[in-house]
Design a protein around this motif. Structure first.
Motif, PDB file in Angstrom:
ATOM      1  N   VAL A   1      12.822   5.371   1.339  1.00 14.74           N
ATOM      2  CA  VAL A   1      12.253   5.710   0.032  1.00 14.74           C
ATOM      3  C   VAL A   1      12.607   4.574  -0.937  1.00 14.74           C
ATOM      4  CG1 VAL A   1      11.955   7.623  -1.579  1.00 14.74           C
ATOM      5  CG2 VAL A   1      13.046   8.052   0.613  1.00 14.74           C
TER       6      VAL A   1
ATOM      7  N   VAL B   1       4.282  15.599  -1.997  1.00 20.04           N
ATOM      8  CA  VAL B   1       2.965  15.754  -2.611  1.00 20.04           C
ATOM      9  C   VAL B   1       1.947  15.555  -1.508  1.00 20.04           C
ATOM     10  CG1 VAL B   1       1.306  14.793  -4.239  1.00 20.04           C
ATOM     11  CG2 VAL B   1       3.730  14.837  -4.835  1.00 20.04           C
TER      12      VAL B   1
ATOM     13  N   VAL C   1      -2.482  11.692  -0.134  1.00 18.32           N
ATOM     14  CA  VAL C   1      -2.443  10.394  -0.772  1.00 18.32           C
ATOM     15  C   VAL C   1      -3.656   9.623  -0.252  1.00 18.32           C
ATOM     16  CG1 VAL C   1      -1.007   8.491  -1.505  1.00 18.32           C
ATOM     17  CG2 VAL C   1       0.052  10.607  -0.790  1.00 18.32           C
ATOM     18  N   HIS C   2      -3.488   8.914   0.859  1.00 22.32           N
ATOM     19  CA  HIS C   2      -4.618   8.089   1.291  1.00 22.32           C
ATOM     20  C   HIS C   2      -5.389   8.677   2.461  1.00 22.32           C
ATOM     21  CE1 HIS C   2      -2.964   5.333  -1.490  1.00 22.32           C
ATOM     22  NE2 HIS C   2      -1.839   5.235  -0.823  1.00 22.32           N
ATOM     23  N   GLY C   3      -4.740   9.452   3.275  1.00 22.35           N
ATOM     24  CA  GLY C   3      -5.446  10.057   4.404  1.00 22.35           C
ATOM     25  C   GLY C   3      -6.151  11.310   3.928  1.00 22.35           C
TER      26      GLY C   3
ATOM     27  N   ALA D   1      -2.168   6.434  -7.644  1.00 25.67           N
ATOM     28  CA  ALA D   1      -1.986   5.406  -6.615  1.00 25.67           C
ATOM     29  C   ALA D   1      -3.149   5.434  -5.629  1.00 25.67           C
ATOM     30  CB  ALA D   1      -0.666   5.620  -5.891  1.00 25.67           C
ATOM     31  N   ARG D   2      -3.612   6.652  -5.318  1.00 29.64           N
ATOM     32  CA  ARG D   2      -4.729   6.782  -4.380  1.00 29.64           C
ATOM     33  C   ARG D   2      -5.956   6.042  -4.914  1.00 29.64           C
ATOM     34  NH1 ARG D   2      -6.845  10.731  -0.530  1.00 29.64           N
ATOM     35  NH2 ARG D   2      -9.097  10.854  -0.716  1.00 29.64           N
TER      36      ARG D   2
ATOM     37  N   ASN E   1      -1.598   5.283   4.226  1.00 31.40           N
ATOM     38  CA  ASN E   1      -1.790   3.865   3.928  1.00 31.40           C
ATOM     39  C   ASN E   1      -1.549   3.024   5.167  1.00 31.40           C
ATOM     40  OD1 ASN E   1       1.038   4.643   3.628  1.00 31.40           O
ATOM     41  ND2 ASN E   1       1.370   2.516   3.006  1.00 31.40           N
TER      42      ASN E   1
ATOM     43  N   SER F   1       0.800  -1.221   0.000  1.00 29.73           N
ATOM     44  CA  SER F   1       0.000   0.000   0.000  1.00 29.73           C
ATOM     45  C   SER F   1       0.838   1.278   0.000  1.00 29.73           C
ATOM     46  CB  SER F   1      -0.925   0.010   1.218  1.00 29.73           C
ATOM     47  OG  SER F   1      -0.179   0.028   2.403  1.00 29.73           O
ATOM     48  N   ASP F   2       2.103   1.167   0.363  1.00 30.30           N
ATOM     49  CA  ASP F   2       2.972   2.344   0.334  1.00 30.30           C
ATOM     50  C   ASP F   2       3.256   2.686  -1.133  1.00 30.30           C
ATOM     51  OD1 ASP F   2       5.105   4.101   1.750  1.00 30.30           O
ATOM     52  OD2 ASP F   2       6.238   3.016   0.215  1.00 30.30           O
ATOM     53  N   LEU F   3       3.239   3.955  -1.465  1.00 28.12           N
ATOM     54  CA  LEU F   3       3.424   4.353  -2.867  1.00 28.12           C
ATOM     55  C   LEU F   3       4.714   3.779  -3.452  1.00 28.12           C
ATOM     56  CD1 LEU F   3       2.766   5.884  -5.416  1.00 28.12           C
ATOM     57  CD2 LEU F   3       3.446   7.996  -4.301  1.00 28.12           C
ATOM     58  N   ALA F   4       5.789   3.921  -2.699  1.00 34.56           N
ATOM     59  CA  ALA F   4       7.074   3.429  -3.207  1.00 34.56           C
ATOM     60  C   ALA F   4       7.081   1.908  -3.328  1.00 34.56           C
ATOM     61  CB  ALA F   4       8.201   3.886  -2.295  1.00 34.56           C
TER      62      ALA F   4
ATOM     63  N   LEU G   1       0.793  11.205 -10.249  1.00 31.85           N
ATOM     64  CA  LEU G   1       1.173   9.822  -9.954  1.00 31.85           C
ATOM     65  C   LEU G   1       0.634   9.411  -8.584  1.00 31.85           C
ATOM     66  CD1 LEU G   1       4.824  10.059 -11.324  1.00 31.85           C
ATOM     67  CD2 LEU G   1       2.888   8.887 -12.401  1.00 31.85           C
ATOM     68  N   ALA G   2       0.710  10.327  -7.616  1.00 30.66           N
ATOM     69  CA  ALA G   2       0.187  10.027  -6.285  1.00 30.66           C
ATOM     70  C   ALA G   2      -1.322   9.841  -6.339  1.00 30.66           C
ATOM     71  CB  ALA G   2       0.550  11.144  -5.310  1.00 30.66           C
TER      72      ALA G   2
ATOM     73  N   GLU H   1       1.668   8.669   4.198  1.00 25.41           N
ATOM     74  CA  GLU H   1       0.596   8.748   3.213  1.00 25.41           C
ATOM     75  C   GLU H   1      -0.785   8.497   3.788  1.00 25.41           C
ATOM     76  OE1 GLU H   1       1.761   5.947   0.212  1.00 25.41           O
ATOM     77  OE2 GLU H   1       3.739   6.845   0.068  1.00 25.41           O
TER      78      GLU H   1
ATOM     79  N   SER I   1      -2.154  14.227   4.823  1.00 23.74           N
ATOM     80  CA  SER I   1      -1.467  13.085   4.223  1.00 23.74           C
ATOM     81  C   SER I   1      -0.498  13.564   3.134  1.00 23.74           C
ATOM     82  CB  SER I   1      -2.544  12.188   3.620  1.00 23.74           C
ATOM     83  OG  SER I   1      -2.027  11.383   2.599  1.00 23.74           O
ATOM     84  N   ALA I   2       0.652  12.932   3.041  1.00 23.61           N
ATOM     85  CA  ALA I   2       1.647  13.371   2.059  1.00 23.61           C
ATOM     86  C   ALA I   2       2.551  12.214   1.674  1.00 23.61           C
ATOM     87  CB  ALA I   2       2.492  14.500   2.633  1.00 23.61           C
ATOM     88  N   THR I   3       3.244  12.387   0.579  1.00 29.33           N
ATOM     89  CA  THR I   3       4.275  11.411   0.216  1.00 29.33           C
ATOM     90  C   THR I   3       5.472  12.141  -0.357  1.00 29.33           C
ATOM     91  OG1 THR I   3       4.827   9.458  -1.086  1.00 29.33           O
ATOM     92  CG2 THR I   3       3.391  11.064  -2.143  1.00 29.33           C
TER      93      THR I   3
ATOM     94  N   ASP J   1       7.684  10.032  -2.041  1.00 30.66           N
ATOM     95  CA  ASP J   1       8.253   8.832  -2.657  1.00 30.66           C
ATOM     96  C   ASP J   1       8.709   9.026  -4.095  1.00 30.66           C
ATOM     97  OD1 ASP J   1       8.276   7.230  -0.493  1.00 30.66           O
ATOM     98  OD2 ASP J   1       6.372   6.242  -0.916  1.00 30.66           O
ATOM     99  N   ILE J   2       8.270  10.106  -4.738  1.00 24.58           N
ATOM    100  CA  ILE J   2       8.691  10.330  -6.119  1.00 24.58           C
ATOM    101  C   ILE J   2       9.718  11.452  -6.150  1.00 24.58           C
ATOM    102  CG2 ILE J   2       7.920  10.908  -8.447  1.00 24.58           C
ATOM    103  CD1 ILE J   2       5.120   9.782  -7.469  1.00 24.58           C
TER     104      ILE J   2
END
Lengths: 474, 242, 252
Positions: free
Chosen positions: A156, B203, B206-208, A190-191, A226, A137-140, A186-187, A224, B193-195, B197-198
């Motif tokens: 990461v 960003v 995300v999910h929250g 994934a969501r 997740n 579930s983690d984006l990476a 992209l995020a 995130e 919520s944030a990421t 990862d890219i």
């Protein structure tokens, strides 16, 4: 099944492959320099940072010294709060315990939140063998999973991929041909991809950043959401953690929470941290299992210097500042734990592995890792220590002896000669004889490995310093 | 201790503990370090919290006392265009004055897909941390279940000045006693919520919940009418750059 | 004050000019310099490659060579770091308690050159002139093992007619790392290539550092590329030996 702690090649060979990838190097350089800058900024805000690090190191050293007591206390606290604790001596036992629990709960699909420990034990493969699909579930981790790839960084995992590579991957895997190569888009993709899966899953599997002995609490640090999904929505939750993750008291947790995000992502605090103990009636999972994994950790614990590596809180700050990691990336280390911390952890978790023994040499001992480590692990000192452990192990095994014999014989002879001024001076004369090899004309010499491929040999002078001193100064 | 059906775990437990004891047999005891002295309390806890929470793109709406909470919450919902918001059963009813186009739904065990159809949720908190702009929910009165503050896309959280502590160690110390009494779940929230990862680009969303509104109330929850402390109500700051 | 020079095996054998500059610099500042001729090598290469036991005879030799010294000064951050960080325990490992005691007593008297100049002599202006554009490379051991801080830069700032240029990523490692350059030659070369690129981009005529080993590494690439940048040790700049810039790459 592949052991995620056993590199498939010696480090120099794996590094050579990685160095040939120019995109990889550009991706790593961009990402690590961004994260270094952010970390320096937020760490600089904390006035008593050094005292905080020292406190964290002292808490960890105390905990490790009394690890049996704290694990027993943790187990009792979890059980009192309605959870169940399981123990695993090695990776195979750990994945069987988890797979039995998943199959026992009747699940065909499980939701996972990024966990190095489950990578370490090779959980997804064994779940697949038993007909269970693991959804990362983690984006990476999703990027890694959809690409059939391996994580290359502790925090990461897809640091080796740039936005264009990720776009292509998502466009293919999610059927989105028009996806834009922008992090926001992209995020969002994934969501949407994961949203339905989150809401329907009955079993979640997580790792843990910290386990707290006095309260049975598990802390999971994420960004995130997740992680919260995975820890909150399923009916059954299974947390897999190394025995080194425990801290004694809930108050201690505060020290580590102040250190971790700043060191890891360069944020004052990560967006979400979930801290739960046992089963909370009416809120979140109503069945909870904690699987405690050894898998080599007790071997590291037996070495008084080596055990300092078990202080690690997996922030990856040492990866982000390491000039070797920046050039080769995580895959070259061949272990789920890459970078400087991996170079001291992997050979301790798998002391019999010949490839793992090459990892302590994957450093110039530049010391950048020790400067940023939030729990004060003396990584350069450990690297040197583990090099001598490797030298002794090679000597004792006799297997690698053939390859390393010239080095050992030469260094032993030099050691003896260098301890005697007269013999030392004779060797200096030899350097003068080799004078024509140096300078710009000096070309590739087979005995000197790769030195002469990109560097000239120095030209020895006509007269050593000591001869000048004797003849002109004294 | 626990033993699973095969007795495997019990054997593993004994062996892991035995390995640990063997590994440490020659090691001298290492005492726990004395706790760090608490840092001197910064004089401006409230302002520092407000700044830090805004740094991570949460929107801050000020209220001069508890009597203004309802107005502030309504302003937050209005800015998002209203909709249906989940609230925990124990949220003070005086906080809830639904503006036009907004409806409050009391969460008595809403399922994940029910929650997913809501616009957001409104809660109080257990405490907040100035240094990091963090809000901690502990499932206590006015805070609800974890799923309620997770699945809907907008979270409005009410923080009172007296709930703010200086840093993480102080927050952990304040929560420790409750954690020692029984099963409990905490959610520490620092911004939406944030990421990263890219390419390490941050960003949001995300999910929250993708949007976080903080209603920051002068004084404490018990002294309804914080104007008594002589603070003038402040206009809400312009909304954050999101 | 009487100083015993630990010239290091590398300088003694390959870069005697660095040793001579160190002697001239110290003498010019009124320090009496002695060179105990029984000295050889500190054992850094052995210890850092994992041949700890094989290094012990060198440890014994070093401690005996300098046991009577009032102050030991070396033009090398990495050798001083090895002595300071590991000699007490290495001497312990020889099983000779007298040697262990002597090593522990000796360690606090061992200084890296810039430490000695700034902390013991209290000088930052050594009266040198060096009319060139110079890049200073803070070596890893200067920065992160000895924490020399701004000592080298303060000394360099006082040098007449010298322009100190900034190098991008100055604090990152050049990729030498002793046997690392041989065992992991490819990674080492990649690091070196970035370092040399940054030095060339800085427009420097010379690059200087507190360690001859790192300079040997950087110089090796400069020479191989035929780049018009000289490598000079900090001691040579502080001794004002500006003739070294006429040569390319390796000064000798």
């Amino acid at each position: 099944m592949r052991d995620a702690l056993r590199p498939e090649a010696p480090f120099p060979a794996a590094a050579r492959t990685a160095l040939a990838d120019a995109t990889l190097r550009a991706n790593l350089r961009r990402a690590t320099s961004t994260i270094r800058r952010r970390r320096d900024q937020v760490v600089g805000e904390v006035e008593d940072w050094d005292r905080l690090r020292a406190q964290a190191a002292a808490i960890k050293d105390h905990t490790l010294r009394h690890l049996d007591r704290y694990l027993a206390q943790l187990e009792a606290a979890v059980a009192e709060r309605g959870g169940q604790v399981h123990w695993a001596r090695d990776a195979a036992e750990a994945r069987d315990v988890v797979a039995d629990l998943v199959v026992g709960a009747g699940a065909r699909r499980v939701l996972k939140v990024k966990s190095l420990t489950t990578e370490e034990i090779g959980l997804n493969d064994v779940l697949a063998e038993r007909g269970v699909e693991a959804v990362e579930s983690d984006l990476a981790e999703l990027i890694v999973q959809l690409g059939g790839d391996r994580p290359s960084h502790i925090v990461v995992p897809a640091i080796h991929k740039n936005r264009f590579e990720i776009r292509d991957l998502f466009a293919r895997a999610m059927g989105l041909p028009d996806l834009a190569p922008e992090p926001t888009a992209l995020a969002e993709a994934a969501r949407l991809y994961l949203r339905e899966r989150f809401l329907a899953m009955t079993v979640g599997i997580s790792g843990a950043n910290f386990l707290v002995a006095d309260t049975g609490a598990v802390a999971v640090v994420e960004s995130e959401g997740n992680g919260r999904m995975c820890l909150t929505l399923p009916h059954t939750l299974i947390t897999v953690a190394g025995i080194d993750k425990v801290v004694p008291t809930f108050e201690d947790l505060g020290v580590f929470l102040r250190l971790l995000a700043r060191s890891a992502t360069g944020e004052r605090m990560n967006p979400y941290t979930t801290v739960f103990s046992g089963v909370v009636p009416g809120d979140g999972p109503q069945a909870f299992h904690l699987v405690l994994v050894d898998n080599g950790r007790t071997r590291a614990l037996a070495d008084p210097l080596g055990r300092t590596a078990l202080r690690c809180i997996r922030c990856a700050a040492c990866l982000n500042v390491c000039p070797v990691y920046e050039r080769v990336g995580g895959h070259a280390y061949g272990s789920v734990y890459p970078g400087p911390i991996g170079a001291v952890l992997t050979p301790q978790l798998r002391p019999d592995d010949e490839h793992a023994r090459t990892l302590p040499y994957a450093s110039t001992l530049c010391g950048a890792c020790a400067d940023v480590c939030p729990v004060g692990i003396p990584i350069p000192r450990l690297l040197v220590h583990l090099r001598s452990v490797a030298v002794r192990a090679d000597e004792a095994s006799g297997r690698l002896g053939a390859r390393l014999a010239p080095e050992r014989l030469m260094l032993r002879a030099l050691g003896r000669a260098f301890a005697q001024p007269r013999q030392f001076e004779r060797l200096q004369a030899l350097a003068r004889v080799m004078r024509p090899l140096g300078g710009r004309q000096g070309r590739r010499l087979p005995g000197l490995g790769g030195w002469t491929r990109s560097r000239a040999l120095p030209t020895a002078p006509r007269r050593s310093f000591r001869r000048w001193w004797r003849e002109e100064h004294r | 201790m626990s033993v699973d059906a095969k007795g495997r775990s019990g054997k593993a437990r004994d062996e892991v503990l035995a390995r640990i004891r063997a590994a440490l047999s020659a090691a001298a005891p290492v005492p726990p370090p004395p706790p760090l002295p608490p840092p001197p309390a910064p004089p401006d806890l409230l302002e520092r919290f407000a700044r830090r929470v805004a740094d991570y793109r949460a929107r801050v709406t000020r209220a001069a006392g508890e009597v203004e909470v309802a107005r502030a919450i309504a302003a937050c919902l209005g800015r998002e265009g209203g909709g249906r918001y989940a609230v925990p059963p124990s949220l003070p009813s005086s906080w809830l004055k639904a503006p036009a186009g907004t409806e409050f739904v009391v969460d008595r065990g809403l399922g994940p897909s029910d929650l997913a159809r809501l616009a957001g949720s409104v809660t109080g908190c257990a405490l907040a941390v100035a240094e990091t702009g963090t809000i901690v929910l502990d499932g206590g009165p006015g805070q609800g279940r974890r799923a309620m503050t997770l699945v809907p896309d907008h979270l409005v959280c009410v923080v009172f000045e007296r709930q703010i502590v200086a840093d993480m160690p102080q927050a952990a110390a304040a929560l420790a006693d409750a954690m020692r009494t029984g099963p409990r779940a905490l959610t520490w929230i620092s911004g939406p919520s944030a990421t990263s990862d890219i390419e390490l680009n941050r960003v949001e969303g995300v999910h929250g919940p993708r949007r976080l509104d903080v209603v920051l109330v002068a004084g404490g929850p018990e002294d309804a009418g914080g104007r008594g402390e002589g603070r003038a109500p402040q206009p809400p700051p312009p909304s954050g750059p999101d | 004050m009487r100083v015993s020079l630990f010239v290091t095996c590398l300088v003694d054998t390959l870069y005697p000019a660095v040793g001579r500059a160190t002697v001239r610099l110290l003498e010019r500042l009124g320090v009496e310099v002695d060179f105990p001729e029984s000295q050889t090598c500190c054992g850094q290469l052995h210890v850092n490659t994992g041949y700890r036991r094989e290094a012990l005879p060198m440890v014994g030799n070093f401690v005996r060579a300098f046991a009577q010294a009032e102050v030991v000064v070396a033009p090398s951050a990495s050798c001083v770091a090895l002595v300071r960080e590991t000699y007490p325990e290495l001497a312990e490992e020889t099983g000779d308690p007298a040697l262990a005691r002597e090593a522990t007593a000796l360690v606090p008297r061992v200084y890296e050159l810039t430490e000695f100049l700034v902390d013991r002599l209290g000088v930052t202006d050594v009266g040198a002139r060096f009319p060139h554009r110079v890049a200073y490379h803070p070596t890893c051991h200067s920065l992160r093992a000895l924490h020399l801080g701004d000592r080298p830069r303060r000394l360099l700032a006082a040098v007449r007619d010298m322009e100190l240029v900034t190098v991008e990523g100055a604090e990152s490692c050049c990729g030498f790392g002793g046997t690392f350059a041989i065992k992991n030659a490819d990674v080492s070369a990649a690091m070196l290539s970035d370092k040399v690129g940054a030095i060339l981009a800085s427009g420097a005529e010379a690059v200087c550092a507190a360690d001859s080993s790192c300079l040997m590494h950087i110089g090796g690439a400069l020479v191989r590329r035929g780049a018009p940048v000289a490598t000079v040790h900090l001691a040579q700049v502080l001794a004002g030996e500006d003739n070294v810039c006429g040569q390319r790459g390796v000064p000798e």
